[in-house]
Enzyme design. Structure first.
Site, PDB file in Angstrom:
ATOM      1  N   TYR A  25       1.141  -1.314   0.366  1.00  0.00           N
ATOM      2  CA  TYR A  25      -0.205   0.128   0.223  1.00  0.00           C
ATOM      3  C   TYR A  25       0.535   1.535  -0.093  1.00  0.00           C
ATOM      4  O   TYR A  25       0.417   1.790  -0.934  1.00  0.00           O
ATOM      5  CB  TYR A  25      -0.911   0.074   1.373  1.00  0.00           C
ATOM      6  CG  TYR A  25      -1.531   1.542   1.497  1.00  0.00           C
ATOM      7  CD1 TYR A  25      -2.772   1.900   0.227  1.00  0.00           C
ATOM      8  CD2 TYR A  25      -1.522   2.284   2.232  1.00  0.00           C
ATOM      9  CE1 TYR A  25      -3.195   2.523   0.509  1.00  0.00           C
ATOM     10  CE2 TYR A  25      -2.261   3.476   2.305  1.00  0.00           C
ATOM     11  CZ  TYR A  25      -3.004   3.815   1.442  1.00  0.00           C
ATOM     12  OH  TYR A  25      -3.464   5.204   1.748  1.00  0.00           O
ATOM     13  N   PRO A  78       0.503  15.250   2.696  1.00  0.00           N
ATOM     14  CA  PRO A  78      -0.573  14.176   3.096  1.00  0.00           C
ATOM     15  C   PRO A  78      -0.398  12.578   3.049  1.00  0.00           C
ATOM     16  O   PRO A  78       0.056  12.555   1.208  1.00  0.00           O
ATOM     17  CB  PRO A  78      -1.602  15.005   2.207  1.00  0.00           C
ATOM     18  CG  PRO A  78      -1.416  15.469   0.537  1.00  0.00           C
ATOM     19  CD  PRO A  78       0.160  15.933   1.179  1.00  0.00           C
ATOM     20  N   SER A 107      -4.221  14.802   5.953  1.00  0.00           N
ATOM     21  CA  SER A 107      -5.253  13.720   4.781  1.00  0.00           C
ATOM     22  C   SER A 107      -5.670  13.451   5.132  1.00  0.00           C
ATOM     23  O   SER A 107      -6.979  13.242   6.776  1.00  0.00           O
ATOM     24  CB  SER A 107      -4.415  12.297   4.849  1.00  0.00           C
ATOM     25  OG  SER A 107      -5.132  11.363   4.183  1.00  0.00           O
ATOM     26  N   TYR A 135     -10.157  15.912   0.239  1.00  0.00           N
ATOM     27  CA  TYR A 135     -11.156  14.871  -0.730  1.00  0.00           C
ATOM     28  C   TYR A 135     -12.937  15.491  -0.605  1.00  0.00           C
ATOM     29  O   TYR A 135     -13.174  15.058   0.779  1.00  0.00           O
ATOM     30  CB  TYR A 135     -11.059  13.568  -0.391  1.00  0.00           C
ATOM     31  CG  TYR A 135     -10.125  12.803  -1.220  1.00  0.00           C
ATOM     32  CD1 TYR A 135      -9.424  12.870  -2.560  1.00  0.00           C
ATOM     33  CD2 TYR A 135      -8.776  12.053  -0.174  1.00  0.00           C
ATOM     34  CE1 TYR A 135      -8.145  12.203  -2.873  1.00  0.00           C
ATOM     35  CE2 TYR A 135      -7.919  11.651  -0.327  1.00  0.00           C
ATOM     36  CZ  TYR A 135      -7.523  11.670  -2.018  1.00  0.00           C
ATOM     37  OH  TYR A 135      -6.646  10.834  -2.606  1.00  0.00           O
ATOM     38  N   THR A 161      -7.988  17.884  -3.178  1.00  0.00           N
ATOM     39  CA  THR A 161      -6.857  16.272  -4.127  1.00  0.00           C
ATOM     40  C   THR A 161      -7.480  16.429  -5.532  1.00  0.00           C
ATOM     41  O   THR A 161      -9.067  16.150  -4.977  1.00  0.00           O
ATOM     42  CB  THR A 161      -6.463  15.769  -4.079  1.00  0.00           C
ATOM     43  OG1 THR A 161      -5.713  15.367  -2.874  1.00  0.00           O
ATOM     44  CG2 THR A 161      -6.096  13.929  -4.554  1.00  0.00           C
ATOM     45  N   ARG A 170      -4.057  -0.427  -8.870  1.00  0.00           N
ATOM     46  CA  ARG A 170      -3.455  -1.151  -7.897  1.00  0.00           C
ATOM     47  C   ARG A 170      -3.263  -1.922  -7.842  1.00  0.00           C
ATOM     48  O   ARG A 170      -3.908  -2.691  -7.007  1.00  0.00           O
ATOM     49  CB  ARG A 170      -3.826   0.004  -6.706  1.00  0.00           C
ATOM     50  CG  ARG A 170      -4.441   1.315  -6.455  1.00  0.00           C
ATOM     51  CD  ARG A 170      -3.178   2.730  -5.943  1.00  0.00           C
ATOM     52  NE  ARG A 170      -3.498   3.569  -5.877  1.00  0.00           N
ATOM     53  CZ  ARG A 170      -3.673   4.232  -4.830  1.00  0.00           C
ATOM     54  NH1 ARG A 170      -3.783   3.773  -3.437  1.00  0.00           N
ATOM     55  NH2 ARG A 170      -4.004   5.571  -4.726  1.00  0.00           N
ATOM     56  N   LYS A 231      -3.895  20.818  -5.726  1.00  0.00           N
ATOM     57  CA  LYS A 231      -2.667  19.071  -6.108  1.00  0.00           C
ATOM     58  C   LYS A 231      -2.734  18.228  -6.569  1.00  0.00           C
ATOM     59  O   LYS A 231      -4.266  16.803  -6.877  1.00  0.00           O
ATOM     60  CB  LYS A 231      -3.233  18.652  -4.308  1.00  0.00           C
ATOM     61  CG  LYS A 231      -1.927  17.293  -3.926  1.00  0.00           C
ATOM     62  CD  LYS A 231      -1.835  16.343  -3.082  1.00  0.00           C
ATOM     63  CE  LYS A 231      -0.992  15.208  -3.164  1.00  0.00           C
ATOM     64  NZ  LYS A 231      -1.675  14.578  -3.264  1.00  0.00           N
ATOM     65  N   HIS A 255      -0.065  12.583  -7.805  1.00  0.00           N
ATOM     66  CA  HIS A 255      -0.487  11.413  -7.058  1.00  0.00           C
ATOM     67  C   HIS A 255       0.461  10.339  -6.473  1.00  0.00           C
ATOM     68  O   HIS A 255       0.146   9.398  -5.615  1.00  0.00           O
ATOM     69  CB  HIS A 255      -1.546  11.414  -7.181  1.00  0.00           C
ATOM     70  CG  HIS A 255      -2.303  10.435  -5.966  1.00  0.00           C
ATOM     71  ND1 HIS A 255      -3.460  11.047  -5.417  1.00  0.00           N
ATOM     72  CD2 HIS A 255      -2.420   9.817  -4.947  1.00  0.00           C
ATOM     73  CE1 HIS A 255      -4.163  10.863  -4.494  1.00  0.00           C
ATOM     74  NE2 HIS A 255      -3.196   9.756  -4.286  1.00  0.00           N
ATOM     75  N   ASP A 286       5.976  17.335  -5.391  1.00  0.00           N
ATOM     76  CA  ASP A 286       5.929  16.115  -4.843  1.00  0.00           C
ATOM     77  C   ASP A 286       6.722  15.709  -5.851  1.00  0.00           C
ATOM     78  O   ASP A 286       5.999  15.480  -7.288  1.00  0.00           O
ATOM     79  CB  ASP A 286       5.075  16.021  -3.775  1.00  0.00           C
ATOM     80  CG  ASP A 286       3.310  15.939  -4.782  1.00  0.00           C
ATOM     81  OD1 ASP A 286       3.749  15.298  -5.522  1.00  0.00           O
ATOM     82  OD2 ASP A 286       2.134  15.216  -3.839  1.00  0.00           O
ATOM     83  N   GLY A 288       8.766  11.460  -5.845  1.00  0.00           N
ATOM     84  CA  GLY A 288       9.948  11.108  -6.055  1.00  0.00           C
ATOM     85  C   GLY A 288      10.764  12.315  -5.334  1.00  0.00           C
ATOM     86  O   GLY A 288      12.448  11.334  -5.570  1.00  0.00           O
ATOM     87  N   ILE A 289      10.451  12.898  -4.297  1.00  0.00           N
ATOM     88  CA  ILE A 289      11.830  13.963  -3.610  1.00  0.00           C
ATOM     89  C   ILE A 289      12.310  12.969  -2.430  1.00  0.00           C
ATOM     90  O   ILE A 289      11.975  12.317  -1.196  1.00  0.00           O
ATOM     91  CB  ILE A 289      11.650  15.018  -3.668  1.00  0.00           C
ATOM     92  CG1 ILE A 289      11.070  15.921  -4.598  1.00  0.00           C
ATOM     93  CG2 ILE A 289      12.049  15.999  -2.297  1.00  0.00           C
ATOM     94  CD1 ILE A 289      10.386  17.162  -4.115  1.00  0.00           C
ATOM     95  N   ARG A 310       6.202   8.782   0.816  1.00  0.00           N
ATOM     96  CA  ARG A 310       6.465   8.103   1.401  1.00  0.00           C
ATOM     97  C   ARG A 310       7.488   7.927   2.313  1.00  0.00           C
ATOM     98  O   ARG A 310       8.102   7.183   2.889  1.00  0.00           O
ATOM     99  CB  ARG A 310       6.874   7.015  -0.339  1.00  0.00           C
ATOM    100  CG  ARG A 310       6.042   6.652  -0.656  1.00  0.00           C
ATOM    101  CD  ARG A 310       6.468   6.024  -1.447  1.00  0.00           C
ATOM    102  NE  ARG A 310       5.219   5.577  -2.496  1.00  0.00           N
ATOM    103  CZ  ARG A 310       4.295   6.313  -3.528  1.00  0.00           C
ATOM    104  NH1 ARG A 310       5.136   6.940  -3.854  1.00  0.00           N
ATOM    105  NH2 ARG A 310       3.532   5.917  -4.088  1.00  0.00           N
TER     106      ARG A 310
HETATM  107  C1  GLV Z   1      -4.801   8.389  -1.231  1.00  0.00           C
HETATM  108  O1  GLV Z   1      -5.118   8.936  -1.099  1.00  0.00           O
HETATM  109  C2  GLV Z   1      -3.889   6.874  -1.979  1.00  0.00           C
HETATM  110  O2  GLV Z   1      -2.871   7.147  -3.182  1.00  0.00           O
HETATM  111  O3  GLV Z   1      -3.997   5.900  -1.471  1.00  0.00           O
END
Ligand code: GLV
Length: 361
Positions: A25, A78, A107, A135, A161, A170, A231, A255, A286, A288-289, A310
């Site tokens: 995730y 976020p 978030s 959101y 967002t 995903r 964003k 994102h 944002d 990959g920084i 991350r």
């Molecule tokens: C939520 O915005 C996510 O990218 O998991």
């Protein structure tokens, strides 16, 4: 004890702490993860052309954002459901940000109540900006209640967002069988009226029909006195529409490669957006920084500040609030070294010359 000396070191440490599903995730992107990889690669591909023997004596990383001075241009992005990574979740990341003078964006899908997070940090001296990512709830009544809670709690801006009308593809998450563990949920959204299912076979199960549009941005603009950042903008024409809609800031973002795979890397999209915006509102970026050099390159391309996603979750998983504070400090130290080695005493010295453009005057 293994020393953790970089954002990537925290990535390694987090991989040992998080279970496979949570890792999928946090670390995963959409589909083939081309954009996820491209984000990092694009920063790395930009080469620096340092100037030497520049005066550095009064150097600093201070800058301004939405009318206030900040110590350095690094914000925590976020990120949803941070209690996946650590029981303290967003309470820990917000405290770490405050301790390091970093901006913090909570978030909508935070796993700690927005009031709890705001109460913990809003009176901290030296903290950075405290913003809320939105959101936009489909139900207008619920949206109004949420907005009222956000401003009453003390959040200073909203970051809507706009790049996720539906979830991305995903695959990594689905392969790992990710589901939220018991006790981790979007607590701010408890009581939200359920969206009715769309007609069978409708475009994206009808979800896209409820996704926000520019008209909703105008509704939001009229509904709140808080500055509104958008964003998830990657194009100059959308940046111009954002300005026309009264946005107080723009975040160039895909994102973190989690929505539309093969979308352009943020480092490549940024210069067109900053050119279109021409300094009228701050542009943040944002994706990959991971290094101070990445931050400096973003500033050289006209960004006012950057957000990291991350790395904060990795540090949170590895070492709680202290880890998060440490990773922010590492990035700031790296930024200071990159500035000095590149020939920039202040962030306003950084410009296209640093990436091979014509030297300043
Ligand atoms: C939520 O915005 C996510 O990218 O998991």
């Amino acid at each position: 004890v293994t020393l953790r000396l970089s954002a990537d070191d925290y990535g390694v440490a987090a991989a040992e702490r998080l279970d496979a599903a949570a890792r999928a995730y946090v670390d995963g992107g959409a589909a083939d993860e081309a954009t996820l990889r491209a984000n990092r690669a694009a920063w790395q591909r930009l080469v620096l052309w340092p100037r030497v023997l520049r005066p550095l004596a009064d150097g600093h990383t201070r800058t301004a954002l939405l009318g206030r001075e900040i110590e350095h241009p690094i914000l925590l992005a976020p990120v949803a459901y941070q209690r996946l990574a650590h029981p303290d979740g967003e309470a820990a990341t917000a405290l770490a940000a405050a301790a390091q003078g970093a901006g913090f964006v909570l978030s909508t899908q935070s796993s700690v109540a927005l009031e709890t997070v705001a109460r913990l940090v809003r009176d901290e001296p030296g903290r950075g900006p405290l913003w809320f990512q939105l959101y936009l709830p489909h139900d207008r009544g619920f949206a109004r209640e949420l907005l009222a809670r956000v401003s009453a709690a003390g959040f200073e801006a909203l970051m809507l967002t706009v790049d996720a009308p539906v979830s991305g593809v995903r695959d990594r998450e689905r392969r790992a069988g990710f589901v939220l563990p018991p006790g981790v949920s979007a607590v701010n959204l408890a009581g939200q009226p359920r969206r009715g299912p769309g007609p069978a076979g409708a475009f994206c199960q009808g979800l896209a029909a409820q996704a926000p549009t520019w008209a909703d941005v105008e509704w939001l603009r009229a509904e709140t006195a808080l500055p509104l950042l958008l964003k998830g903008i990657l194009r100059a024409d959308d940046a111009r529409l954002a300005l026309a809609a009264g946005a107080s800031g723009i975040v160039v973002s895909n994102h973190g490669g989690r929505t539309l795979d093969t979308a352009i890397a943020t480092a490549e999209a940024l210069p067109r957006v900053t050119a279109a915006v021409a300094g009228r509102v701050p542009v943040l970026v944002d994706g990959g920084i991971r290094r101070g050099t990445d931050v400096l390159k973003a500033i050289a391309l006209g960004a006012s500040a950057v957000l990291v996603g991350r790395p904060q979750v990795h540090a949170l998983a590895a070492a709680g609030a202290q880890g998060v504070a440490h990773v922010i400090r590492l990035l700031r130290d790296e930024l200071e070294m990159a500035m000095a080695l590149g020939g920039c005493a202040t962030l306003s010295d950084a410009g296209r010359w640093l990436l091979g453009g014509d030297a300043p005057g």
